[in-house]
Design a protein around this motif. Structure first.
Motif, short mmCIF file in Angstrom:
data_model
loop_
_atom_site.label_atom_id
_atom_site.label_comp_id
_atom_site.label_asym_id
_atom_site.label_seq_id
_atom_site.Cartn_x
_atom_site.Cartn_y
_atom_site.Cartn_z
N ALA A 100 0.83 -1.21 0.00
CA ALA A 100 0.00 0.00 0.00
C ALA A 100 0.86 1.25 0.00
CB ALA A 100 -0.92 -0.01 1.22
N HIS A 147 -2.55 -0.53 -8.69
CA HIS A 147 -3.56 -0.97 -7.73
C HIS A 147 -2.89 -1.75 -6.61
CE1 HIS A 147 -6.60 -0.08 -10.83
NE2 HIS A 147 -5.78 -0.70 -11.66
N GLU A 148 -3.15 -1.35 -5.38
CA GLU A 148 -2.81 -2.21 -4.25
C GLU A 148 -3.65 -3.48 -4.39
OE1 GLU A 148 -3.76 -4.06 -0.55
OE2 GLU A 148 -5.14 -2.63 -1.49
N SER A 186 -5.66 -5.49 -2.70
CA SER A 186 -7.08 -5.59 -2.35
C SER A 186 -7.93 -4.71 -3.26
CB SER A 186 -7.31 -5.21 -0.88
OG SER A 186 -7.15 -3.82 -0.66
N GLU A 187 -7.41 -3.56 -3.69
CA GLU A 187 -8.12 -2.72 -4.64
C GLU A 187 -8.32 -3.45 -5.96
OE1 GLU A 187 -6.77 1.85 -3.79
OE2 GLU A 187 -5.32 0.57 -4.81
N ASP A 192 -12.09 -4.03 -6.72
CA ASP A 192 -12.57 -2.99 -7.63
C ASP A 192 -12.42 -3.35 -9.10
OD1 ASP A 192 -13.06 -1.60 -5.32
OD2 ASP A 192 -11.33 -0.29 -5.50
N SER A 218 -2.39 2.48 3.59
CA SER A 218 -3.61 1.88 3.06
C SER A 218 -4.85 2.57 3.62
CB SER A 218 -3.65 0.38 3.40
OG SER A 218 -3.77 0.16 4.79
N LEU A 276 -4.44 5.68 0.51
CA LEU A 276 -5.21 4.95 -0.50
C LEU A 276 -6.69 4.85 -0.17
CD1 LEU A 276 -2.89 1.94 -1.41
CD2 LEU A 276 -3.07 4.16 -2.54
N VAL A 292 -8.31 2.35 1.33
CA VAL A 292 -8.84 1.06 0.89
C VAL A 292 -10.06 0.62 1.69
CG1 VAL A 292 -6.59 0.30 0.06
CG2 VAL A 292 -7.31 -0.32 2.36
N ARG A 324 -11.95 -3.17 2.22
CA ARG A 324 -11.68 -4.16 1.16
C ARG A 324 -10.87 -5.36 1.69
NH1 ARG A 324 -11.29 0.84 -1.09
NH2 ARG A 324 -12.44 1.31 -3.03
#
Length: 241
Positions: free
Chosen positions: A77, A106-107, A109-110, A114, A137, A141, A143, A146
């Protein structure tokens, strides 16, 4: 969709299993992943220690290396935040290109939630787990939930809520060196919270924070191991049929 893995220097040097887990996971979901050999540091370490000018060539190199890819996935992240937030500012002459690269980064989990639109990735991990949302994160970000949504779909998992989860662990890159006493006190609070959950495993989206907390967990003989989110999501430990 052409997907590239940006592993990051810390993972490449100290935590290669995280990169391997990311690739296994994405391949299991039907996506081939390429590893551009020309990738280097994102420049975060340079920026954090005041070497902004020296970070600019790394920004340019990142743009050139990952230009052919539709999506760039990273199990970090903090590095994703660096690319998305700082690259356009460090290299204003190529800010448009840097911003384009940032939108494709994209991290993990994203990317899963997503871009691929999945939360159940077919994982099986029958252990008590608590999740620490790292500062980048959580705050840069954003997140949100997520990672927890992904962990919540893992079969066999016993997911424990971490008290004061949004509190920093005290790592912060060079902060841990320059402000070691404050950093250690913050980490001690985090360790107390982790131990209070009764978890066997501490999970996060940044191995740098896991290394910091994990060192304290080891020194206090807490009996809690640390695993990156990717490693839990890639796990299929003798899953029942």
């Amino acid at each position: 969709m052409r997907v590239a893995l940006f592993l990051t220097c810390v993972n490449d040097t100290l935590f290669p299993e995280t990169g391997k887990a990311t690739v296994r996971l994405l391949r299991r979901l039907g996506h081939d992943v390429e590893f551009p050999a020309g990738q280097t540091c994102c420049g975060q370490m340079h920026l954090n220690t005041g070497y902004r000018r020296q970070a600019v060539p790394l920004v340019t190199a990142f743009e050139e290396t990952f230009a052919p890819y539709d999506a760039i996935v990273t199990p970090s992240a903090s590095c994703a935040a660096m690319i998305r937030d700082w690259h356009p500012r460090l290299a204003p002459s190529s800010a448009g290109t840097a911003a384009s690269a940032g939108r494709r980064v994209h991290e993990l989990s994203e990317f899963l939630v997503d871009v691929l639109g999945v939360t159940d990735v077919g994982a099986y991990f029958p252990h008590r787990v608590t999740y620490h949302p790292t500062c980048h994160s959580l705050r840069t970000l954003r997140v949100g939930d997520r990672p927890l949504r992904l962990l919540g779909e893992v079969r066999g998992i016993d997911l424990r809520e971490l008290p004061d989860a949004d509190e920093c662990c005290g790592f912060g890159g060079t902060f841990a060196l320059k402000n070691s006493e404050v950093s250690a006190a913050m980490c001690a609070d985090k360790v107390t919270a982790v131990r209070g959950t009764g978890a066997e495993t501490l999970c996060a989206a940044d191995n740098s924070c896991l290394a910091h907390i994990g060192g304290a967990l080891t020194r206090t003989r807490a009996g809690v191991r640390t695993l990156h989110l990717a490693e839990i999501l890639a796990s299929t430990e003798q899953a029942p049929a």
